[in-house]
Design an enzyme around this catalytic site. Structure first.
Site, PDB file in Angstrom:
ATOM      1  N   ILE A   1       0.722  -1.097   0.062  1.00 21.97           N
ATOM      2  CA  ILE A   1      -0.152  -0.227  -0.079  1.00 21.97           C
ATOM      3  C   ILE A   1       0.830   1.601  -0.175  1.00 21.97           C
ATOM      4  O   ILE A   1       0.894   2.296  -0.228  1.00 21.97           O
ATOM      5  CB  ILE A   1      -1.258   0.077   1.102  1.00 21.97           C
TER       6      ILE A   1
ATOM      7  N   ASN B   1      -2.714   2.032  15.374  1.00 21.32           N
ATOM      8  CA  ASN B   1      -3.160   1.513  16.675  1.00 21.32           C
ATOM      9  C   ASN B   1      -3.456   2.501  17.757  1.00 21.32           C
ATOM     10  O   ASN B   1      -2.992   4.010  17.276  1.00 21.32           O
ATOM     11  CB  ASN B   1      -2.114   0.779  18.025  1.00 21.32           C
TER      12      ASN B   1
ATOM     13  N   GLY C   1       3.769  -4.169  10.492  1.00 17.87           N
ATOM     14  CA  GLY C   1       3.069  -3.940   9.998  1.00 17.87           C
ATOM     15  C   GLY C   1       3.238  -2.475   8.698  1.00 17.87           C
ATOM     16  O   GLY C   1       3.823  -2.095   8.448  1.00 17.87           O
TER      17      GLY C   1
ATOM     18  N   ASP D   1       1.278  -0.162   9.489  1.00 18.56           N
ATOM     19  CA  ASP D   1       1.499   1.395  10.051  1.00 18.56           C
ATOM     20  C   ASP D   1       2.777   1.182   9.923  1.00 18.56           C
ATOM     21  O   ASP D   1       3.502   2.843   9.846  1.00 18.56           O
ATOM     22  CB  ASP D   1       1.321   0.861  11.169  1.00 18.56           C
TER      23      ASP D   1
ATOM     24  N   SER E   1      -7.022  -5.035  10.349  1.00 16.81           N
ATOM     25  CA  SER E   1      -7.201  -6.113  11.307  1.00 16.81           C
ATOM     26  C   SER E   1      -6.549  -7.237  11.690  1.00 16.81           C
ATOM     27  O   SER E   1      -7.182  -7.854  12.142  1.00 16.81           O
ATOM     28  CB  SER E   1      -8.804  -5.621  12.410  1.00 16.81           C
TER      29      SER E   1
ATOM     30  N   GLY F   1      -3.942  -8.236  10.633  1.00 21.63           N
ATOM     31  CA  GLY F   1      -2.797  -8.749  11.110  1.00 21.63           C
ATOM     32  C   GLY F   1      -2.136  -8.667  12.083  1.00 21.63           C
ATOM     33  O   GLY F   1      -2.898 -10.056  12.768  1.00 21.63           O
TER      34      GLY F   1
ATOM     35  N   TYR G   1      -3.857  -8.027  14.804  1.00 22.86           N
ATOM     36  CA  TYR G   1      -5.159  -7.409  15.861  1.00 22.86           C
ATOM     37  C   TYR G   1      -6.029  -8.762  14.976  1.00 22.86           C
ATOM     38  O   TYR G   1      -6.942  -9.165  15.840  1.00 22.86           O
ATOM     39  CB  TYR G   1      -5.771  -6.710  15.138  1.00 22.86           C
TER      40      TYR G   1
HETATM   41  N1  AR6 Z   1       1.143  -3.370   2.323  1.00 24.31           N
HETATM   42  C1  AR6 Z   1      -0.269  -3.875   2.333  1.00 24.31           C
HETATM   43  N2  AR6 Z   1      -0.671  -4.702   2.881  1.00 24.31           N
HETATM   44  C2  AR6 Z   1      -0.127  -4.481   3.908  1.00 24.31           C
HETATM   45  C3  AR6 Z   1       1.375  -4.260   3.545  1.00 24.31           C
HETATM   46  C4  AR6 Z   1       1.475  -3.223   3.322  1.00 24.31           C
HETATM   47  N3  AR6 Z   1       2.824  -2.660   3.173  1.00 24.31           N
HETATM   48  N4  AR6 Z   1       1.606  -4.596   5.163  1.00 24.31           N
HETATM   49  C5  AR6 Z   1       1.561  -5.511   5.686  1.00 24.31           C
HETATM   50  N5  AR6 Z   1       0.470  -5.483   4.759  1.00 24.31           N
HETATM   51  P1  AR6 Z   1      -0.964  -5.866  10.330  1.00 24.31           P
HETATM   52  P2  AR6 Z   1      -3.866  -4.418  11.929  1.00 24.31           P
HETATM   53  C6  AR6 Z   1      -1.335  -6.282   5.528  1.00 24.31           C
HETATM   54  O1  AR6 Z   1      -0.881  -6.161  11.210  1.00 24.31           O
HETATM   55  O2  AR6 Z   1      -4.004  -6.510  11.931  1.00 24.31           O
HETATM   56  C7  AR6 Z   1       0.867  -2.265  13.935  1.00 24.31           C
HETATM   57  O3  AR6 Z   1       1.554  -2.829  14.396  1.00 24.31           O
HETATM   58  C8  AR6 Z   1      -0.975  -7.636   6.801  1.00 24.31           C
HETATM   59  O4  AR6 Z   1       0.044  -8.798   5.518  1.00 24.31           O
HETATM   60  O5  AR6 Z   1      -0.830  -4.308   9.898  1.00 24.31           O
HETATM   61  O6  AR6 Z   1      -4.615  -3.765  12.204  1.00 24.31           O
HETATM   62  C9  AR6 Z   1      -0.004  -1.232  14.481  1.00 24.31           C
HETATM   63  O7  AR6 Z   1       0.871  -0.340  15.212  1.00 24.31           O
HETATM   64  C10 AR6 Z   1      -2.085  -7.792   6.967  1.00 24.31           C
HETATM   65  O8  AR6 Z   1      -2.675  -7.829   6.219  1.00 24.31           O
HETATM   66  O9  AR6 Z   1      -2.639  -4.361  10.769  1.00 24.31           O
HETATM   67  C11 AR6 Z   1      -0.887  -1.896  15.417  1.00 24.31           C
HETATM   68  O10 AR6 Z   1      -0.407  -1.906  17.020  1.00 24.31           O
HETATM   69  C12 AR6 Z   1      -2.897  -6.370   7.214  1.00 24.31           C
HETATM   70  O11 AR6 Z   1      -1.593  -5.653   6.485  1.00 24.31           O
HETATM   71  C13 AR6 Z   1      -1.351  -3.314  15.004  1.00 24.31           C
HETATM   72  O12 AR6 Z   1      -0.467  -3.664  14.232  1.00 24.31           O
HETATM   73  C14 AR6 Z   1      -2.781  -5.525   8.562  1.00 24.31           C
HETATM   74  O13 AR6 Z   1      -2.282  -6.239   9.127  1.00 24.31           O
HETATM   75  C15 AR6 Z   1      -2.938  -2.906  13.822  1.00 24.31           C
HETATM   76  O14 AR6 Z   1      -2.968  -4.778  13.634  1.00 24.31           O
END
Ligand code: AR6
Length: 186
Positions: A17, A30, A38, A40, A130, A132, A134
């Protein structure tokens, strides 16, 4: 996969993204808004410190106790192609998916689009919020995401393109299934 609802395209793709050229990309943040792993982590590291600076100001002024789950705020995109980042906080599911998780996740998508509209933004990219760290189940989350986006498109004729930028083929195929199911049901 691509679908058109009213005047809005919904596009699903596999990708990173942080490379998207929509006017805004959405961050799965968060409630501290101070960064993390992730998506973020990737957004803050590629977008540079200007994003965190604005997040700190938002914490000081608007949300001293943190951004509540389901709400959304907007900052600069810093060095990203996208001019803006919309930060939202999805629910922490831990492998389950209750009605409350569904309601909060719906709000994350819907309120992100509301914030976009308020800024005059017509093209937005979402990650799979949410699902990943979460640990919300992907298919249920995809259905919820699509429902929120389709409701917004039907309620507010404003956004022209919504992209879902999914990190893996597996997540992509579950989002594609969810979109097909909803399109068949309407
Ligand atoms: N582009 C697109 N999707 C991605 C990317 C990217 N560059 N990187 C990871 N994903 P997550 P959450 C996918 O954990 O579950 C953070 O530490 C990943 O494979 O990023 O909402 C925040 O600070 C998954 O399918 O987000 C919060 O503390 C999806 O994005 C917490 O994680 C979401 O994974 C939020 O957790």
């Amino acid at each position: 996969m691509k679908a058109k609802i009213n005047n809005t395209y919904i596009l699903l793709k596999v990708g990173d993204i942080t490379e998207e050229d929509t006017e805004a990309i959405v961050n799965a943040a968060n409630s501290t808004l101070m960064g993390g792993g992730g998506v973020d982590g990737a957004i803050h590291s590629k977008g540079g410190p200007a994003i965190l600076e604005e997040c700190k100001k938002i914490r000081q002024t608007q949300y001293p106790d943190g951004l509540p789950t389901g709400e959304a705020v907007i900052t600069t995109g810093g060095k990203l192609k996208a001019k803006y980042v919309i930060h939202t906080v999805g629910p922490i599911c831990g492998g389950k998916f209750s009605e409350e998780h569904r309601r909060l996740l719906y709000n994350s998508y819907y309120n992100s689009l509301k914030v976009a509209k308020e800024k005059g933004i017509k093209t937005v990219s979402f990650p799979s919020i949410s699902t990943g760290a979460y640990r919300c189940p992907v298919y249920e989350s995809a259905l919820t995401a699509m429902r929120a986006v389709i409701d917004f498109i039907k309620n507010e004729n404003y956004i022209t393109q919504v992209r879902f930028v999914l990190f893996t083929e597996d997540v992509y195929s579950q989002y594609a299934e969810a979109l097909k199911e909803l399109l068949n049901g309407t």
